[in-house]
Design an enzyme around this catalytic site. Structure first.
Site, PDB file in Angstrom:
ATOM      1  N   GLY A 278     115.727  43.192 -13.508  1.00 29.97           N
ATOM      2  CA  GLY A 278     116.825  42.215 -13.268  1.00 29.97           C
ATOM      3  C   GLY A 278     116.330  40.932 -12.313  1.00 29.97           C
ATOM      4  N   ASP A 300     112.052  45.438 -10.841  1.00 36.84           N
ATOM      5  CA  ASP A 300     111.302  44.313 -11.443  1.00 36.84           C
ATOM      6  C   ASP A 300     110.007  44.198 -10.518  1.00 36.84           C
ATOM      7  OD1 ASP A 300     110.480  41.988 -13.001  1.00 36.84           O
ATOM      8  OD2 ASP A 300     112.560  41.552 -13.207  1.00 36.84           O
ATOM      9  N   ASP A 331     106.656  49.084 -12.203  1.00 38.22           N
ATOM     10  CA  ASP A 331     106.218  48.667 -13.974  1.00 38.22           C
ATOM     11  C   ASP A 331     107.252  49.507 -14.712  1.00 38.22           C
ATOM     12  OD1 ASP A 331     104.964  48.583 -16.317  1.00 38.22           O
ATOM     13  OD2 ASP A 331     103.172  49.604 -15.754  1.00 38.22           O
ATOM     14  N   ARG A 347     118.828  43.475 -19.401  1.00 42.74           N
ATOM     15  CA  ARG A 347     119.343  42.038 -20.197  1.00 42.74           C
ATOM     16  C   ARG A 347     118.348  41.152 -20.254  1.00 42.74           C
ATOM     17  NH1 ARG A 347     120.595  37.129 -18.267  1.00 42.74           N
ATOM     18  NH2 ARG A 347     122.531  36.152 -19.114  1.00 42.74           N
ATOM     19  N   HIS A 351     113.640  41.287 -25.752  1.00 46.52           N
ATOM     20  CA  HIS A 351     113.023  40.102 -26.799  1.00 46.52           C
ATOM     21  C   HIS A 351     111.678  39.853 -26.345  1.00 46.52           C
ATOM     22  CE1 HIS A 351     114.873  36.512 -24.505  1.00 46.52           C
ATOM     23  NE2 HIS A 351     114.113  37.445 -23.646  1.00 46.52           N
TER      24      HIS A 351
END
Length: 470
Positions: A278, A300, A331, A347, A351
């Site tokens: 995030g 993160d 990690d 979020r 990808h």
């Protein structure tokens, strides 16, 4: 041409005419003029521009763009159409160069009368003849205007790329030229630089595949992952531009879109929301501000979350003071430390990773999940160009989306092309991509989750993809 072919042309023309009627009615009712392409300024808050986001107007716009493109393809010579498509890299190159040379800002200062190519070229000490040719190509594609021979001015499209600074400052302080901008131009320059150069090596990469080598690696002569390469000292300006560009694309999302998907308010008081990958937790903060009884864990890399606490202290100090937010450097391919999560929110993370790595991430979350834990993946779902719906769209609640009216391509074709450009960019740069619904079903299953429901967020390109533990 057969009668069927003529009928198709008529159908496409009728779609355009009906859409124009809908737009005309909306603007007449609002008593505002439709924005002119020749306007030398662009202001997204102008009532005429804001009305373009109205659902009736935006749907009509989709139909016009899709139908006009399909109509052009239908009547064009196939050879000419394919040849022109193959040479569109010239537009990308020239647009990137125009941005780098701060042409938009020079023309803004010159006013609607425009500026001669020799005066534009003088600022960068370039050949005015070529500058004119470059801008003429862009004007031919409706970016800029040639108002008189070799004299150019902004139009509504080029004006949207204005960095909002004096041209003198942009030339004198090139390292800071994008700082403080809205991110639109930063994203454009990222696309016309790193992404464009990487995609130029797509054919070689596919014809001569080497383990782990991407078009990006060939283009920039490195064996590093893109994010590692960006953090090299000599690429500090590229990293800054990347961050600004990503922030610019995020800013185009409607502020309330996040609340038209998963029902965050349905979570009981004290529920734990884990924002995986995030950054500083901006998305989680938006949710928590509307649902202050939620406990938040932002996860993160260490250097990312280190900036999170000051950000929350400034923008949502109550949550920090009440110890309702925690920041964890992790990690996320390793063991997940939070064992009592109500929701794992991921979020715009998956990808960036190929299926093997994305599966590993989801498995780590599954290992830590309770039976009641929900997985909320927020990403784009790529629509198929096929007129036939996939089995997943028909079976999963909320997954179905409207199709374009016949004879348009079911996915609205060129009108929705941004998602497919983004898909290619993500592959070229990091070896992953945007996924179809079927891809997400497979990925969830491999990661230990069942894809239970989909929410397509209103006014957004993002969807909330909900998983439950298997």
């Amino acid at each position: 041409m057969s009668s069927t072919g003529i009928s198709s042309l008529r159908q496409l023309a009728n779609i355009i005419n009906s859409a124009i009627d809908a737009i005309e009615n909306a603007y007449s009712a609002a008593n505002v003029p439709f924005p002119s392409l020749d306007a030398a300024h662009f202001n997204s808050t102008d009532p005429a521009e804001a009305l373009l986001q109205d659902s009736i107007v935006s749907n009509a716009t989709l139909n016009i763009i899709a139908a006009a493109s399909q109509l052009s393809a239908t009547v064009s010579s196939p050879v000419v159409f394919a040849s022109n498509a193959a040479q569109m890299f010239n537009v990308s190159s020239c647009l990137g160069a125009a941005s780098g040379l701060n042409v938009v800002e020079l023309l803004r200062e010159a006013g609607p009368e425009g500026l001669h190519a020799k005066d534009i070229a003088a600022f960068s000490k370039n050949d005015p003849t070529f500058i004119a040719r470059m801008l003429r190509l862009l004007a031919t594609h409706n970016i800029f205007r040639e108002v008189k021979p070799n004299v150019f001015a902004n139009n509504r499209i080029s004006a949207a790329l204005d960095k909002g600074k004096p041209s003198s400052a942009l030339y004198e302080k090139r390292a800071e030229r994008l700082v403080g901008t809205n991110g639109t131009t930063a994203f454009l320059e990222l696309v016309t630089d790193e992404i464009f150069k990487s995609m130029a090596y797509l054919t070689e990469t596919l014809l001569d595949p080497k383990d782990g080598e991407l078009p990006f690696n060939r283009a920039f002569g490195t064996d590093q992952l893109m994010f590692d390469w960006l953090h090299r000292p000599e690429n500090a300006w590229r990293l800054q531009r990347f961050g600004l560009g990503m922030a610019g694309t995020a800013a185009t999302e409607p502020k309330d879109a996040l609340f038209t998907g998963f029902e965050w308010s349905s979570l009981p008081a004290g529920s734990v929301l884990v924002d995986v990958g995030g950054g500083i937790g901006n998305t989680a903060m938006t949710i928590a501000q509307m649902n202050p009884s939620l406990r938040v864990v932002v996860q993160d890399l260490e250097h990312q979350v280190a900036q999170g606490k000051p950000h929350w202290e400034q923008n949502f100090p109550a949550h920090v003071k009440n110890q309702m937010v925690e920041f964890q450097g992790i990690d996320f391919f390793g063991p997940q430390p939070v064992k009592n999560a109500s929701v794992f929110m991921v979020r715009y993370v998956l990808h960036n990773w190929n299926n093997a790595r994305a599966t590993q991430l989801l498995r780590r979350l599954r290992e830590a999940a309770q039976p009641t834990t929900r997985l909320v993946v927020i990403e784009r779902i790529v629509s198929l160009a096929s007129p036939v719906s996939s089995a997943e769209e028909e079976a999963i609640p909320g997954a179905a989306r409207p199709s374009a009216p016949a004879p348009l391509l079911a996915n609205w074709g060129v009108a929705k092309t941004e998602a497919y450009f983004y898909d290619m960019a993500v592959y070229a740069m990091v070896g992953s991509g945007q996924r179809t619904l079927g891809d997400f079903v497979d990925l969830f299953t491999e990661g230990g989750w069942k894809l239970e429901k989909v929410y397509h967020c209103k006014g957004s390109q993002l969807s909330h993809i909900i998983g439950v533990p298997i």
